[in-house]
Each structure stands twice: as structure tokens, then as C-alpha cells.
Design a protein around this motif. Structure first.
Motif, PDB file in Angstrom:
ATOM      1  N   ALA A 216       4.163  -2.508   4.201  1.00 34.54           N
ATOM      2  CA  ALA A 216       4.770  -3.725   3.667  1.00 34.54           C
ATOM      3  C   ALA A 216       4.770  -4.765   4.776  1.00 34.54           C
ATOM      4  CB  ALA A 216       6.194  -3.456   3.188  1.00 34.54           C
ATOM      5  N   GLU A 217       4.194  -5.923   4.515  1.00 37.13           N
ATOM      6  CA  GLU A 217       4.081  -6.996   5.511  1.00 37.13           C
ATOM      7  C   GLU A 217       3.507  -6.466   6.814  1.00 37.13           C
ATOM      8  OE1 GLU A 217       8.147  -8.638   5.275  1.00 37.13           O
ATOM      9  OE2 GLU A 217       7.179 -10.403   4.409  1.00 37.13           O
ATOM     10  N   GLY A 218       2.518  -5.589   6.685  1.00 32.06           N
ATOM     11  CA  GLY A 218       1.823  -5.082   7.852  1.00 32.06           C
ATOM     12  C   GLY A 218       2.538  -3.955   8.583  1.00 32.06           C
ATOM     13  N   ARG A 219       3.786  -3.628   8.166  1.00 33.05           N
ATOM     14  CA  ARG A 219       4.521  -2.549   8.837  1.00 33.05           C
ATOM     15  C   ARG A 219       4.439  -1.273   8.030  1.00 33.05           C
ATOM     16  NH1 ARG A 219      10.404  -3.712  10.229  1.00 33.05           N
ATOM     17  NH2 ARG A 219      10.100  -1.773  11.385  1.00 33.05           N
ATOM     18  N   LEU A 220       4.478  -0.132   8.711  1.00 33.12           N
ATOM     19  CA  LEU A 220       4.359   1.154   8.039  1.00 33.12           C
ATOM     20  C   LEU A 220       5.669   1.917   8.052  1.00 33.12           C
ATOM     21  CD1 LEU A 220       0.834   2.032   9.289  1.00 33.12           C
ATOM     22  CD2 LEU A 220       1.539   2.254   6.909  1.00 33.12           C
ATOM     23  N   PHE A 221       5.978   2.504   6.913  1.00 31.48           N
ATOM     24  CA  PHE A 221       7.188   3.308   6.739  1.00 31.48           C
ATOM     25  C   PHE A 221       6.781   4.663   6.171  1.00 31.48           C
ATOM     26  CE2 PHE A 221       8.150  -1.170   6.340  1.00 31.48           C
ATOM     27  CZ  PHE A 221       9.273  -1.326   7.137  1.00 31.48           C
ATOM     28  N   ALA A 222       7.612   5.688   6.411  1.00 31.30           N
ATOM     29  CA  ALA A 222       7.224   7.031   5.995  1.00 31.30           C
ATOM     30  C   ALA A 222       8.408   7.800   5.410  1.00 31.30           C
ATOM     31  CB  ALA A 222       6.657   7.801   7.187  1.00 31.30           C
TER      32      ALA A 222
ATOM     33  N   ALA B  33      -4.613  10.287  -1.485  1.00 31.55           N
ATOM     34  CA  ALA B  33      -4.954   9.017  -2.125  1.00 31.55           C
ATOM     35  C   ALA B  33      -4.278   7.870  -1.395  1.00 31.55           C
ATOM     36  CB  ALA B  33      -4.512   9.010  -3.590  1.00 31.55           C
ATOM     37  N   SER B  34      -4.914   6.717  -1.502  1.00 34.73           N
ATOM     38  CA  SER B  34      -4.365   5.481  -0.961  1.00 34.73           C
ATOM     39  C   SER B  34      -4.429   4.441  -2.074  1.00 34.73           C
ATOM     40  CB  SER B  34      -5.202   5.038   0.242  1.00 34.73           C
ATOM     41  OG  SER B  34      -4.886   3.710   0.589  1.00 34.73           O
ATOM     42  N   PHE B  35      -3.291   3.814  -2.345  1.00 37.06           N
ATOM     43  CA  PHE B  35      -3.209   2.847  -3.434  1.00 37.06           C
ATOM     44  C   PHE B  35      -2.928   1.473  -2.851  1.00 37.06           C
ATOM     45  CE2 PHE B  35      -1.808   6.978  -4.988  1.00 37.06           C
ATOM     46  CZ  PHE B  35      -2.597   7.143  -6.125  1.00 37.06           C
ATOM     47  N   ARG B  36      -3.785   0.506  -3.170  1.00 34.46           N
ATOM     48  CA  ARG B  36      -3.570  -0.882  -2.742  1.00 34.46           C
ATOM     49  C   ARG B  36      -3.064  -1.659  -3.943  1.00 34.46           C
ATOM     50  NH1 ARG B  36      -8.419   0.717  -0.692  1.00 34.46           N
ATOM     51  NH2 ARG B  36      -9.651  -0.615  -2.059  1.00 34.46           N
ATOM     52  N   LEU B  37      -1.830  -2.115  -3.825  1.00 35.28           N
ATOM     53  CA  LEU B  37      -1.136  -2.695  -4.972  1.00 35.28           C
ATOM     54  C   LEU B  37      -1.290  -4.211  -5.004  1.00 35.28           C
ATOM     55  CD1 LEU B  37       0.186   0.089  -4.259  1.00 35.28           C
ATOM     56  CD2 LEU B  37       2.341  -0.854  -5.066  1.00 35.28           C
ATOM     57  N   SER B  38      -1.534  -4.740  -6.177  1.00 33.02           N
ATOM     58  CA  SER B  38      -1.479  -6.190  -6.360  1.00 33.02           C
ATOM     59  C   SER B  38      -0.016  -6.596  -6.479  1.00 33.02           C
ATOM     60  CB  SER B  38      -2.216  -6.580  -7.635  1.00 33.02           C
ATOM     61  OG  SER B  38      -1.493  -6.087  -8.752  1.00 33.02           O
ATOM     62  N   GLY B  39       0.232  -7.881  -6.411  1.00 29.46           N
ATOM     63  CA  GLY B  39       1.597  -8.367  -6.572  1.00 29.46           C
ATOM     64  C   GLY B  39       2.168  -8.072  -7.946  1.00 29.46           C
ATOM     65  N   ALA B  40       1.288  -7.870  -8.919  1.00 32.77           N
ATOM     66  CA  ALA B  40       1.743  -7.616 -10.293  1.00 32.77           C
ATOM     67  C   ALA B  40       2.253  -6.186 -10.471  1.00 32.77           C
ATOM     68  CB  ALA B  40       0.603  -7.870 -11.282  1.00 32.77           C
ATOM     69  N   MET B  41       1.860  -5.301  -9.570  1.00 33.96           N
ATOM     70  CA  MET B  41       2.160  -3.889  -9.798  1.00 33.96           C
ATOM     71  C   MET B  41       3.533  -3.505  -9.260  1.00 33.96           C
ATOM     72  SD  MET B  41      -0.143  -0.601  -8.854  1.00 33.96           S
ATOM     73  CE  MET B  41       0.797   0.898  -8.529  1.00 33.96           C
TER      74      MET B  41
ATOM     75  N   GLN C 223       0.849  -1.199   0.000  1.00 23.47           N
ATOM     76  CA  GLN C 223       0.000   0.000   0.000  1.00 23.47           C
ATOM     77  C   GLN C 223       0.881   1.245   0.000  1.00 23.47           C
ATOM     78  OE1 GLN C 223      -2.533   0.346   3.441  1.00 23.47           O
ATOM     79  NE2 GLN C 223      -3.851   1.879   2.505  1.00 23.47           N
ATOM     80  N   ILE C 224       0.444   2.259  -0.732  1.00 23.70           N
ATOM     81  CA  ILE C 224       1.116   3.563  -0.739  1.00 23.70           C
ATOM     82  C   ILE C 224       0.051   4.621  -0.462  1.00 23.70           C
ATOM     83  CG2 ILE C 224       2.321   5.283  -2.161  1.00 23.70           C
ATOM     84  CD1 ILE C 224       3.585   2.960  -3.734  1.00 23.70           C
ATOM     85  N   VAL C 225       0.321   5.499   0.513  1.00 20.82           N
ATOM     86  CA  VAL C 225      -0.621   6.581   0.842  1.00 20.82           C
ATOM     87  C   VAL C 225       0.106   7.907   0.685  1.00 20.82           C
ATOM     88  CG1 VAL C 225      -2.185   7.529   2.591  1.00 20.82           C
ATOM     89  CG2 VAL C 225      -1.760   5.063   2.518  1.00 20.82           C
ATOM     90  N   ILE C 226      -0.548   8.870   0.040  1.00 16.21           N
ATOM     91  CA  ILE C 226       0.025  10.207  -0.140  1.00 16.21           C
ATOM     92  C   ILE C 226      -0.789  11.204   0.685  1.00 16.21           C
ATOM     93  CG2 ILE C 226       0.531  12.050  -1.804  1.00 16.21           C
ATOM     94  CD1 ILE C 226       0.738   9.857  -3.968  1.00 16.21           C
TER      95      ILE C 226
END
Lengths: 103, 155
Positions: free
Chosen positions: B135-141, B105-113, B91-94
Motif C-alpha cells: 500500500a503506497e509502496g510499503r509492504l505489510f505482512a 499468487a500475486s494480485f494487482r488491484l485496481s482502485g475499483a476492487m 497488491q496482495i501476495v499469498i
């Protein structure tokens, strides 16, 4: 009736590059028109992009996304003839779905 | 893939995609939590937004890259891209700190993306842009300053 989403898909180095331009006012509800009347909020809330039926990206938008939203990203793999479907739903419940085939 | 799943995916364009899938029993409730984070999108302070996203303690990461102009002439449409080198980015959130509502926006990415997204955002005035990566349930900023000449959330 909303205008179509313009979608471009390009096969490049084992990936499919996708670019899309949605047609939407993305009003945040704070702006006023020439008569000083507040323009109601009207923005896309939800977007999905599918390739051959599989979701590759699901996005939520707020009203900070610009008018006529633009998105670009890349997905692994792909072949000519893949079906790309881009769908959205806005805060008024309006929806739109556009489809292209990868050339 | 059975026909029911196909129908659900078709219907997904008009309604909450993950919630529909959850109702149909196709994805687990955990996946359905990926549905729109209403509290985050309605937050009018950065603190509220980060709290709703569970990101107050997100680890600062040099593996997130925010590309944006140092100076944006027109705050109505500022090109921005966020990419992540964090493995299994899901996931990527701006967030735009100085806007009336913080989450753009919040983007939920498939494995293909590929974990990179380009878009255009409004900026009411000079602001910090925050990118969150899950990523794997952890958040980074990561954060980045953008100076805006003419603001773009005009009233």
C-alpha cells in the motif's frame, strides 16, 4: 482447446460480486503419472479481469493455485449490461478469454 | 480512450498486459514493473521469495486478515481468503511456506476492487501461509498456520 471459464457476476449493495472457475490442470511439474513418468508443468501464469474494457484485477499465478482455479472478489459499482471479460495465459502460451454480461 | 488503447487491451489477454501497455507508451515504466516478479515465483526458499518481493522487512499488520481452515483435510484444494483494511491496498501476495515454490499468487488491484480475494491453493503439508500487502509502496505482512491431513503437491 481449453474449456470456458465459468463466471458469475451479482449486483449487490452498490458493488459487483464476481466469482470465476477456470478450467485448467495447474500441474506443477513434480507429479508422476501411473507409469512413473513426470507430468510436465502446465499452469496458468497470468489472469486479467476487465469491466467494460478497464482492468479491475491483474493476477499472476504460480503452480500452488489449485487445479481448476477459483477466484472471488468484489468491485465497486456496476450495472446490468456491464461487460466482464476474464482472460488467462498459461506457461505454454495458451490463452483463453471469456465474456459475460452482468444480468 | 483512443482506439490504440482499446487494441492494446484486447491484445493484453495473450501477453504481458502491463509490459504491452508500457511498450505502447500508455503506462509509465514504473507501472510496468508490476509485471510478473519471475524471481519471486521461481524462489524455492521463503527467504529468496521474500527478498525478491522486497518484503524481508515488511511490517507485521493486524489489518490483514487471512481466513483459512485450522485443519485442511485435503491439501489439493484449501479455501483461503485474504483481506486488507490498509488504506490504498494495491497488491496482495499469498505465499505457502512449505510448498516447492513459495509464491502462490500475486494480485494487482485496481482502485475499483475491494481489497479482498478468495481462492483455493495446494498445500504439500502443514504450513504457514503468508499474506503480503503493498500500500503506497510499503509492504505489510500477516501469517497463519494451517494443519494439512493429506498433502496436495504429490509426486
Amino acid at each position: 482447446m481449453s474449456a470456458p471459464t465459468r463466471i458469475r457476476a451479482t449486483l449487490k449493495e452498490g458493488a459487483t460480486e464476481l466469482r470465476m472457475l477456470f478450467s485448467h490442470p495447474m500441474e506443477n511439474g513434480l507429479r508422476k503419472d501411473a507409469e512413473g513418468q513426470r507430468i510436465p508443468a502446465h499452469f496458468i501464469m497470468e489472469v486479467s479481469v476487465r469491466r467494460n474494457g478497464e482492468i479491475v484485477l491483474a493476477a499472476d499465478f504460480g503452480p500452488s493455485i489449485s487445479t481448476n482455479p477459483y477466484l472471488a472478489f468484489s468491485i465497486a459499482g456496476g450495472a446490468a449490461g456491464d461487460e466482464i471479460v476474464v482472460s488467462w495465459r498459461d506457461n505454454r502460451g495458451e490463452t483463453r478469454s471469456d465474456t459475460i454480461r452482468v444480468a | 480512450m483512443d482506439s490504440r488503447r482499446r487494441d492494446v487491451l484486447k491484445a493484453g489477454g495473450g501477453l504481458g498486459i502491463w509490459s504491452l501497455l508500457a511498450v505502447a507508451g500508455i503506462v509509465s515504466p514504473a507501472r510496468a514493473q508490476d509485471a510478473r516478479n519471475v524471481a519471486a515465483f521461481e524462489a524455492t526458499t521463503l527467504d529468496e521469495a521474500l527478498q525478491a518481493l522486497g518484503a524481508r522487512d515488511a511490517a507485521e499488520s493486524g489489518a490483514i486478515r487471512i481466513v483459512a481452515p485450522d485443519v485442511a483435510e485435503d491439501g489439493r484444494a484449501v479455501a483461503i481468503s485474504v483481506s486488507s483494511e490498509i488504506p490504498r491496498t494495491e497488491q496482495i501476495v499469498i505465499l505457502i511456506e512449505e510448498n516447492p515454490w513459495k509464491v502462490a499468487a500475486s494480485f494487482r488491484l485496481s482502485g475499483a476492487m475491494a481489497p479482498a480475494i478468495q481462492t483455493r491453493v495446494k498445500m504439500a503439508r502443514s504450513t504457514r501461509v503468508h499474506a503480503l500487502v503493498k500500500a503506497e509502496g510499503r509492504l505489510f505482512a500477516a501469517r497463519r498456520e494451517v494443519t494439512v491431513t493429506v498433502g496436495g503437491c504429490g509426486t
